[in-house]
Scaffold this motif. Structure first.
Motif: not given
Length: 63
Positions: A3-27
């Motif tokens: 999956s492009p989603a990884v959990q680091i330090g209790g936060q979810w990140w969407l990772a791809g070839t261009a970089g990573a974006v934190r998934a801030d949406d609680p839902d």
């Protein structure tokens, strides 16, 4: 499961070839938590089934 989603330090990140974006949406993060929990349960079940099938049946059950 890949999956492009990884959990680091209790936060979810969407990772791809261009970089990573934190998934801030609680839902969305909650849905990712539920998916991770279900995947871990499935992994445990498969491991349990593999262990059960690797053990030959007791001699007394053979007839």
């Amino acid at each position: 499961m890949r999956s492009p989603a990884v959990q680091i330090g209790g936060q979810w990140w969407l990772a791809g070839t261009a970089g990573a974006v934190r998934a801030d949406d609680p839902d969305f993060a909650s849905a990712l938590d539920a998916l991770a929990t279900a995947a871990a349960a499935a992994d445990r079940t498969v491991a349990d089934l593999r262990t059960r099938t690797a053990i030959p049946p007791a001699l007394s059950s053979r007839r």
